[in-house]
Design an enzyme around this catalytic site. Structure first.
Site, PDB file in Angstrom:
ATOM      1  N   TYR A  65       2.480   2.922  -2.339  1.00  0.00           N
ATOM      2  CA  TYR A  65       1.609   1.901  -2.203  1.00  0.00           C
ATOM      3  C   TYR A  65       1.042   1.647  -0.725  1.00  0.00           C
ATOM      4  O   TYR A  65      -0.165   2.147  -0.762  1.00  0.00           O
ATOM      5  CB  TYR A  65       1.803   0.535  -2.540  1.00  0.00           C
ATOM      6  N   ASP A  98      -0.651  -4.590   6.209  1.00  0.00           N
ATOM      7  CA  ASP A  98       0.126  -4.439   7.187  1.00  0.00           C
ATOM      8  C   ASP A  98       1.132  -3.503   7.011  1.00  0.00           C
ATOM      9  O   ASP A  98       1.856  -2.826   7.627  1.00  0.00           O
ATOM     10  CB  ASP A  98       1.026  -5.854   7.545  1.00  0.00           C
ATOM     11  N   GLU A  99       1.306  -3.150   5.752  1.00  0.00           N
ATOM     12  CA  GLU A  99       2.258  -2.177   5.277  1.00  0.00           C
ATOM     13  C   GLU A  99       2.077  -0.787   5.649  1.00  0.00           C
ATOM     14  O   GLU A  99       3.024   0.079   5.698  1.00  0.00           O
ATOM     15  CB  GLU A  99       2.606  -2.319   3.852  1.00  0.00           C
TER      16      GLU A  99
END
Length: 341
Positions: A147, A124-125
């Protein structure tokens, strides 16, 4: 015997479920055995006839090509990645190398081998933070840390194989997963382990950042659903409406482990430190697309967190370097770097 190929990072629960429930499939688990891996999580299936473990690196093209040629692989579930956000600020190039280059190696080899389905496990990031907007699968990607940026870039490589070759890829984006087997650098096992050792929870910034938490077995069911029902070329959000702030999380765990409801006692077990360079406030996701396939999360928070606390009480030392995971990460440096990965 059918062959199903599986790349494990922190998803041993999926391997366990596949080996147990699909005796006619050969489940091949490829893992580099990096610092966060533990084969103890898979001891119960290590002797099963339909399970095979191979140690290897997705960033080695010749090795990966040979693997696909020799193992007659039908399906790939690609979980392998560097995943810890705090570390990514210090090792941005390593995250890019493993998550982007490694995924490119893997999807290219899978395409060459005519794999039937390639599932890429994202996060979801990639959407970036939001205070009110709920993200669906068509929302733009605005990653705010190395990331998340590496996962977003890897998604594009995977998707390009669908656009160019109609290669049957599926992308999933899931909320934070918690439960047994997780290396204790992640927030829930880290807080649990610190408290069980009579140490304080280390909270970044205000602690008001909110996260959605999904229990491991619910995520297993989501991936099994995607394997069966997921359509090639599609993206699926695997989310939950259950959400809490990091401060709330710490208080919940202090209450359960230290058996106190006193605000002053709870504050004693919390240590607020400088925030990391970027820290998204929320990741609210719309998961209607997954619901339409028949999946919904089932495990209530109280049940999931109780099982998780019990597991870490007995299994914290499943990793040789578990103590190192509890050290606070430095947060003062930017992620710009020129060193080799």
């Amino acid at each position: 015997i059918c062959h199903l190929y599986y790349f494990k990072a922190n998803a041993s629960h999926v391997v366990l479920s596949l080996v147990k429930n699909y005796p006619n499939y050969l489940i091949i688990n490829l893992d580099k055995l990096d610092y966060c891996a533990s084969l103890k999580n898979l001891e119960t299936i290590s002797g099963k006839e339909n399970y095979k473990f191979i140690q290897g690196d997705i960033c080695e093209p010749a090795f990966i090509k040979q693997l696909f040629e020799t193992e007659k692989i039908d399906i790939v579930l690609h979980f392998a990645a560097q995943t810890h956000v705090d570390l990514s600020f210090w090792h941005a190039l390593e995250f890019t190398y493993v998550n982007v280059y490694g995924t490119n190696v893997l999807v290219a080899a899978a395409h060459e081998a005519n794999v039937e389905k390639f599932v890429y496990v994202s996060t979801d990031e990639v959407y970036g933070g939001s205070t009110d907007e709920e993200f669906d699968e068509s929302s733009p990607k605005r990653p705010t840390n190395p990331y998340a940026s590496s996962k977003a870039a890897a998604e594009h490589f995977v998707q390009s194989y669908w656009e160019r070759y109609q290669f049957p890829v599926v992308i999933t984006r899931s909320s934070n997963v918690y439960g047994p087997h997780q290396y204790p650098e992640k927030v829930i096992p880290k807080f649990i382990s610190l408290l069980q050792q009579n140490r304080k929870c280390c909270i970044h910034g205000s602690g008001l950042q909110r996260r959605n938490f999904l229990y491991a077995t619910d995520v297993v069911e989501a991936f099994l659903t995607v394997l069966k029902e997921g359509k090639p070329g599609e993206i699926y959000n695997i989310g939950t409406n259950f959400e809490m702030s990091i401060t709330q999380l710490a208080k919940e765990l202090i209450h359960l482990i230290k058996k106190t409801s006193s605000e002053s006692e709870m504050e004693h077990w919390m240590d607020y430190v400088k925030d990391r360079p970027t820290n998204d406030l929320r990741y609210p996701m719309n998961s209607e697309k997954m619901h339409s396939l028949g999946w919904r999360p089932k495990v209530p928070w109280k049940e999931g967190i109780t099982k998780t606390i019990e597991w870490y009480r007995e299994n914290f030392h499943n990793w040789k370097n578990s103590e190192k995971a509890l050290e606070p990460f430095p947060v003062t440096e930017p992620f710009a770097q020129l060193s080799d990965p």
